[in-house]
Design a protein around this motif. Sequence first.
Motif, PDB file in Angstrom:
ATOM      1  N   ALA A 259       0.817  -1.216   0.000  1.00  0.00           N
ATOM      2  CA  ALA A 259       0.000   0.000   0.000  1.00  0.00           C
ATOM      3  C   ALA A 259       0.851   1.267   0.000  1.00  0.00           C
ATOM      4  N   HIS A 260       1.974   1.254   0.709  1.00  0.00           N
ATOM      5  CA  HIS A 260       2.773   2.479   0.781  1.00  0.00           C
ATOM      6  C   HIS A 260       3.413   2.846  -0.554  1.00  0.00           C
ATOM      7  N   GLN A 261       3.562   1.866  -1.460  1.00  0.00           N
ATOM      8  CA  GLN A 261       4.149   2.167  -2.768  1.00  0.00           C
ATOM      9  C   GLN A 261       3.189   2.949  -3.660  1.00  0.00           C
ATOM     10  N   LEU A 291       1.368   2.170 -10.812  1.00  0.00           N
ATOM     11  CA  LEU A 291       0.884   1.120  -9.916  1.00  0.00           C
ATOM     12  C   LEU A 291      -0.616   1.265  -9.664  1.00  0.00           C
ATOM     13  N   ILE A 292      -1.072   2.491  -9.443  1.00  0.00           N
ATOM     14  CA  ILE A 292      -2.511   2.720  -9.239  1.00  0.00           C
ATOM     15  C   ILE A 292      -3.288   2.346 -10.504  1.00  0.00           C
ATOM     16  N   ALA A 293      -2.757   2.727 -11.667  1.00  0.00           N
ATOM     17  CA  ALA A 293      -3.397   2.358 -12.932  1.00  0.00           C
ATOM     18  C   ALA A 293      -3.427   0.841 -13.088  1.00  0.00           C
ATOM     19  N   THR A 299      -4.190  -5.431 -13.838  1.00  0.00           N
ATOM     20  CA  THR A 299      -2.846  -6.006 -13.931  1.00  0.00           C
ATOM     21  C   THR A 299      -2.355  -6.443 -12.560  1.00  0.00           C
ATOM     22  N   ILE A 300      -2.522  -5.585 -11.560  1.00  0.00           N
ATOM     23  CA  ILE A 300      -2.122  -5.906 -10.195  1.00  0.00           C
ATOM     24  C   ILE A 300      -3.334  -6.492  -9.481  1.00  0.00           C
ATOM     25  N   ASP A 301      -3.163  -7.694  -8.964  1.00  0.00           N
ATOM     26  CA  ASP A 301      -4.297  -8.436  -8.415  1.00  0.00           C
ATOM     27  C   ASP A 301      -4.677  -8.029  -7.005  1.00  0.00           C
ATOM     28  N   ALA A 302      -3.681  -7.630  -6.203  1.00  0.00           N
ATOM     29  CA  ALA A 302      -3.959  -7.429  -4.789  1.00  0.00           C
ATOM     30  C   ALA A 302      -3.047  -6.365  -4.200  1.00  0.00           C
ATOM     31  N   LEU A 336      -4.855   3.498   0.936  1.00  0.00           N
ATOM     32  CA  LEU A 336      -5.617   3.180  -0.285  1.00  0.00           C
ATOM     33  C   LEU A 336      -6.637   4.275  -0.586  1.00  0.00           C
ATOM     34  N   LEU A 337      -7.245   4.819   0.446  1.00  0.00           N
ATOM     35  CA  LEU A 337      -8.176   5.930   0.233  1.00  0.00           C
ATOM     36  C   LEU A 337      -7.430   7.165  -0.257  1.00  0.00           C
TER      37      LEU A 337
END
Length: 421
Positions: A259-261, A291-293, A299-302, A336-337
């Motif tokens: 999450a921090h990334q 990463l957010i995109a 693309t990123i599952d979790a 995340l928010l």
Amino acid sequence: MNLLVKGITIADPNSEFNQKTWDVRIEQGKITAIEKSLSPAKSEEVYEANGAILSPGFFDLNCMIGDPGLETKEDIQTGTAAAKAGGFTGLAVLPTTKPVVQSKGEVEYILNRAKNNLVDVFPIGAISHDLEGKELAELFDMKNAGAVAFSDGSKAIQDDGFVSRALQYCLGFGGLLMLYPENKSIAGKAQINESKNNVLLGMKGIPALAEEMQISRDIFLATYHDAPIHISNISTAGAVALIKKAKRDGVKITCDVAAHQLVFTEELLNDFDSNYKVKPPLRSKADNKALIAGLKDGTIDAVSSQHRPHEIEFKDVEFEIASYGIIALQTVLPLLLQAGLDANLIAEKLAINPRKILNLPTSTIKKGEIANFVIYNPAKKWEYNVSNNASKSKNSPLLGKTLTGKVELVYNNNQFQKYEQ
């Protein structure tokens, strides 16, 4: 335990009630009614939502708890307490303990220690003996004992042939390798991202190339063996592009991001605050956006916490000798928010997909289902401080900061925990 939740907005893409505001009744650990209006019954606690959201309970794919052997960092009691406070009802815990979780004995120890907890704890076994990347650990025995996957934590396995053999072996019994992506010969002993910033700070940098070369290798090996593979804690735009193409090509690959990334960037290191020292290192704003995109396009599952507790003597030292990592279980949701993820995406990436990756049952908000959920208020501001930090360790750059997004209640295993509304 019986509970009536009044006027709650449900966020669960798998539920027919998704994005609707209803009353939800839970009796003896099961959801027994979801209706527009329910009257309180005797002997049930009533919870007024007041703008909160109900989501399937969060699940973390990448959490370090020091039990056995490193309990001064975190034990199962404090780790699960921090998990509850962050909205997690399930944890997959890494084998980076002392002794390493590398045989059925250690797996059984963790499962026994975590019994009867609100938070489900699932051991991840080591891929290699003593995390040295040379000799296979007892993968099959650990799987039979209850290990849900295999990882060497934040130690990247450099031997290509070893990873190839491990993948081939796992095919025989349905094991999953979770690999940390770093080519050590490229990364060397550098500790921060390679960019203009590392030059300004006078420190060697780890190029994105080190991560991306390792992911490319893992994609080739997964393709060759037609085997599933999971990449842990990606951090670069190039990594997102590689995995996106691999998925289009039919490779059985999944991945997660800490999450921090999604929020922190390398500029935060300008004061040499060792609480921002993580592995992989904090990258650029462009990487954050990619990463957010990647989360939004699938693309990123979790999302994972990458929770890494440390005693003060490992962090309150010069940056170059400080240990990597931050405590993170209680701060994943606010990050995340802050990154702009909506409630449905949070449910998908933090509750549903992590369980799918590990072939665990997913919980759905519907009548007749076992109750496993979190209630959080996305607009609630709160101060994360020493008094409400449930972890045994204190290595977080967010301690003392006001965060937005507060967990108010978690329910699992016929138990619930309320927090201040």
